[in-house]
Motif scaffolding. Structure first.
Motif, PDB file in Angstrom:
ATOM      1  N   ILE A 164      -8.326   2.921  -7.703  1.00 32.79           N
ATOM      2  CA  ILE A 164      -7.061   3.643  -7.620  1.00 32.79           C
ATOM      3  C   ILE A 164      -6.031   2.741  -6.963  1.00 32.79           C
ATOM      4  CG2 ILE A 164      -8.160   5.913  -7.439  1.00 32.79           C
ATOM      5  CD1 ILE A 164      -7.440   5.812  -4.431  1.00 32.79           C
ATOM      6  N   ARG A 165      -4.763   3.038  -7.188  1.00 29.82           N
ATOM      7  CA  ARG A 165      -3.666   2.355  -6.505  1.00 29.82           C
ATOM      8  C   ARG A 165      -2.726   3.408  -5.938  1.00 29.82           C
ATOM      9  NH1 ARG A 165      -2.611  -2.323 -11.035  1.00 29.82           N
ATOM     10  NH2 ARG A 165      -4.018  -3.899 -10.175  1.00 29.82           N
ATOM     11  N   LEU A 166      -2.584   3.391  -4.640  1.00 29.68           N
ATOM     12  CA  LEU A 166      -1.743   4.356  -3.942  1.00 29.68           C
ATOM     13  C   LEU A 166      -0.445   3.676  -3.532  1.00 29.68           C
ATOM     14  CD1 LEU A 166      -4.489   6.000  -1.712  1.00 29.68           C
ATOM     15  CD2 LEU A 166      -3.538   6.878  -3.838  1.00 29.68           C
ATOM     16  N   SER A 167       0.647   4.145  -4.096  1.00 31.30           N
ATOM     17  CA  SER A 167       1.961   3.570  -3.813  1.00 31.30           C
ATOM     18  C   SER A 167       3.023   4.557  -4.255  1.00 31.30           C
ATOM     19  CB  SER A 167       2.132   2.237  -4.557  1.00 31.30           C
ATOM     20  OG  SER A 167       2.294   2.467  -5.950  1.00 31.30           O
ATOM     21  N   LEU A 168       4.290   4.159  -4.078  1.00 31.47           N
ATOM     22  CA  LEU A 168       5.408   4.947  -4.590  1.00 31.47           C
ATOM     23  C   LEU A 168       5.902   4.408  -5.924  1.00 31.47           C
ATOM     24  CD1 LEU A 168       7.488   5.589  -1.322  1.00 31.47           C
ATOM     25  CD2 LEU A 168       5.744   7.033  -2.385  1.00 31.47           C
ATOM     26  N   GLY A 169       5.135   3.459  -6.518  1.00 32.05           N
ATOM     27  CA  GLY A 169       5.524   2.882  -7.802  1.00 32.05           C
ATOM     28  C   GLY A 169       5.586   3.937  -8.882  1.00 32.05           C
ATOM     29  N   THR A 170       6.501   3.746  -9.813  1.00 34.16           N
ATOM     30  CA  THR A 170       6.748   4.762 -10.842  1.00 34.16           C
ATOM     31  C   THR A 170       6.191   4.374 -12.197  1.00 34.16           C
ATOM     32  OG1 THR A 170       8.905   3.772 -11.300  1.00 34.16           O
ATOM     33  CG2 THR A 170       8.830   5.573  -9.704  1.00 34.16           C
ATOM     34  N   GLY A 171       5.364   3.329 -12.239  1.00 30.89           N
ATOM     35  CA  GLY A 171       4.781   2.921 -13.518  1.00 30.89           C
ATOM     36  C   GLY A 171       3.754   3.926 -13.994  1.00 30.89           C
ATOM     37  N   PRO A 174       9.968  -7.560  -9.014  1.00 33.46           N
ATOM     38  CA  PRO A 174       9.105  -6.839  -9.962  1.00 33.46           C
ATOM     39  C   PRO A 174       7.648  -7.265  -9.802  1.00 33.46           C
ATOM     40  CG  PRO A 174      10.352  -8.563 -11.073  1.00 33.46           C
ATOM     41  CD  PRO A 174      10.891  -8.494  -9.686  1.00 33.46           C
ATOM     42  N   VAL A 175       6.751  -6.293  -9.788  1.00 32.50           N
ATOM     43  CA  VAL A 175       5.315  -6.560  -9.628  1.00 32.50           C
ATOM     44  C   VAL A 175       4.548  -5.665 -10.588  1.00 32.50           C
ATOM     45  CG1 VAL A 175       5.460  -7.289  -7.209  1.00 32.50           C
ATOM     46  CG2 VAL A 175       5.168  -4.864  -7.755  1.00 32.50           C
ATOM     47  N   PRO A 176       3.353  -6.105 -11.023  1.00 29.66           N
ATOM     48  CA  PRO A 176       2.586  -5.305 -11.980  1.00 29.66           C
ATOM     49  C   PRO A 176       1.715  -4.244 -11.337  1.00 29.66           C
ATOM     50  CG  PRO A 176       1.494  -7.392 -11.623  1.00 29.66           C
ATOM     51  CD  PRO A 176       2.779  -7.441 -10.819  1.00 29.66           C
ATOM     52  N   TRP A 177       1.540  -4.264 -10.008  1.00 22.55           N
ATOM     53  CA  TRP A 177       0.580  -3.369  -9.384  1.00 22.55           C
ATOM     54  C   TRP A 177       1.193  -2.083  -8.822  1.00 22.55           C
ATOM     55  CZ3 TRP A 177       2.705  -3.681  -4.634  1.00 22.55           C
ATOM     56  CH2 TRP A 177       3.183  -4.918  -4.181  1.00 22.55           C
ATOM     57  N   MET A 178       2.494  -1.916  -8.915  1.00 20.96           N
ATOM     58  CA  MET A 178       3.096  -0.646  -8.491  1.00 20.96           C
ATOM     59  C   MET A 178       3.063   0.325  -9.671  1.00 20.96           C
ATOM     60  SD  MET A 178       4.109  -0.706  -5.261  1.00 20.96           S
ATOM     61  CE  MET A 178       5.669  -0.070  -4.668  1.00 20.96           C
ATOM     62  N   ASP A 179       1.852   0.641 -10.128  1.00 22.36           N
ATOM     63  CA  ASP A 179       1.683   1.431 -11.345  1.00 22.36           C
ATOM     64  C   ASP A 179       0.935   2.729 -11.066  1.00 22.36           C
ATOM     65  OD1 ASP A 179      -0.783   0.371 -10.770  1.00 22.36           O
ATOM     66  OD2 ASP A 179      -1.244  -0.229 -12.824  1.00 22.36           O
ATOM     67  N   SER A 180       1.160   3.324  -9.911  1.00 23.47           N
ATOM     68  CA  SER A 180       0.425   4.529  -9.519  1.00 23.47           C
ATOM     69  C   SER A 180       0.707   5.681 -10.475  1.00 23.47           C
ATOM     70  CB  SER A 180       0.811   4.935  -8.102  1.00 23.47           C
ATOM     71  OG  SER A 180       0.449   3.934  -7.172  1.00 23.47           O
TER      72      SER A 180
END
Length: 337
Positions: A267-274, A303-309
């Motif tokens: 899982i990836r926990l962030s505020l990313g909107t991807g 820009p980063v590819p991992w902000m895809d929560s």
């Protein structure tokens, strides 16, 4: 529940004896042995459990670890309200791991024919302890009900591959000006079997954008289990709330092979909107195989590819930021991308 969990939390053993008295303890960390030494010296003026007597012993845990392997006990001292123990209980761990731990020390009356009776407890936040102080200190025993919601009672579950997360601790008296992020990985359940019908599982975590070896923390490997129990706490310090808004906690589950490891999901926990890019790359400078560089969001303006929560993951991270100083529980499915 194991007997350790029952003895730590069962209300059936509590409240039958009025708590009073104190316990004398000295704490010391031994860097050479990488051990915490809890020197239990004595108790005084304990409550009477049976006909003007008690047969006391002392039990300790390093919360949030409530498992049986984290339990330590002294011997029983018969017929004494002022018992002298003079015993040292030892825990093997790195000193940095003490930041997120609370020493739970409880006193019990041993009843060979019935249930042991609770005589009181103390809890010591080891992250705020002065390790230059190795002198014995007296602590007043407290009833079990004195514990608040955040005194080590929260937890993380991996239920079918679902983790829980704790929030950063806010600045305050006796704490550093920055906060800490605590991730307690408890267990995983109902994992898909691999070639030999089982899994040798471990969990790995980064708090991105820091993808250095210093950021990587791992649990032990639990062999031959589709329902592995980890019960491991990862602590990241030096954060402000604004930093966590730009960060991503990446928690992944792996199968350990003889000379390699195989990803099982994460899982990836962030505020990313991807919406999920299918990439396993972590942005600039990350070592490893080829990865699709699909921008799912930004961190500190880049820009980063991992902000895809996913929406669920973003909701959890948002509640973490909104409720500092409290354990947050959530159930999130593992995803394979």
């Amino acid at each position: 529940l194991s007997s350790s969990l029952v003895s730590l939390y069962s209300e059936g053993e509590l409240g039958r004896v009025a708590v009073r008295g104190g316990v004398q303890v000295a704490l010391r960390y031994e860097p050479a042995a990488k051990e915490l030494h809890v020197h239990v010296l004595r108790c005084r003026q304990l409550a009477e459990a049976r006909r003007q007597r008690s047969d006391p012993y002392i039990k300790t845990y390093l919360l949030p670890d409530k498992s049986s392997h984290g339990k330590r006990k002294t011997t029983v001292r018969k017929r004494s309200l002022d018992p002298v123990f003079n015993e040292t209980l030892k825990y093997k761990l790195e000193k940095t791991d003490l930041q997120g731990r609370t020493l739970n020390l409880s006193v019990w009356h041993h009843d060979s024919l019935g249930r042991n009776l609770f005589l009181g407890e103390v809890e010591i936040a080891l992250g705020a302890w002065d390790w230059a102080n190795t002198r014995p200190e007296w602590f007043d025993l407290q009833p079990r009900g004195h514990r608040g919601d955040t005194a080590g009672m929260g937890g993380h579950w991996w239920d079918g591959g679902h983790p829980m997360l704790t929030p950063p601790l806010p600045p305050g008296a006796g704490l550093p000006p920055t906060g800490e992020l605590h991730i307690w990985v408890k267990d995983a359940r109902s994992l898909a079997p691999l070639r030999r019908g089982t899994v040798d599982a471990f969990v790995q975590c980064y708090v991105l954008p820091d993808d250095s070896k210093a950021s990587r923390q791992k649990t032990r490997v639990v062999k031959r289990s589709l329902n592995p129990l980890f019960n491991h706490t990862m602590v990241y310090d030096g954060f402000q709330a604004k930093d966590l808004a730009e960060a991503c906690a990446e928690v992944t589950l792996w199968h350990r092979e003889a000379f390699a490891k195989r990803p099982l999901g994460g899982i990836r926990l962030s505020l990313g909107t991807g919406e999920g890019s299918g990439t396993r790359g972590r942005g600039q400078g990350r070592r490893g195989g080829d990865a699709r560089r699909v921008s799912a969001g930004s961190s500190y303006g880049l820009p980063v590819p991992w902000m895809d929560s996913t929406a669920e993951e973003r909701g959890v991270w948002g509640r973490v930021l909104a409720q500092p100083g409290r354990w947050l529980e959530a159930l999130l499915p593992l995803r394979s991308d």
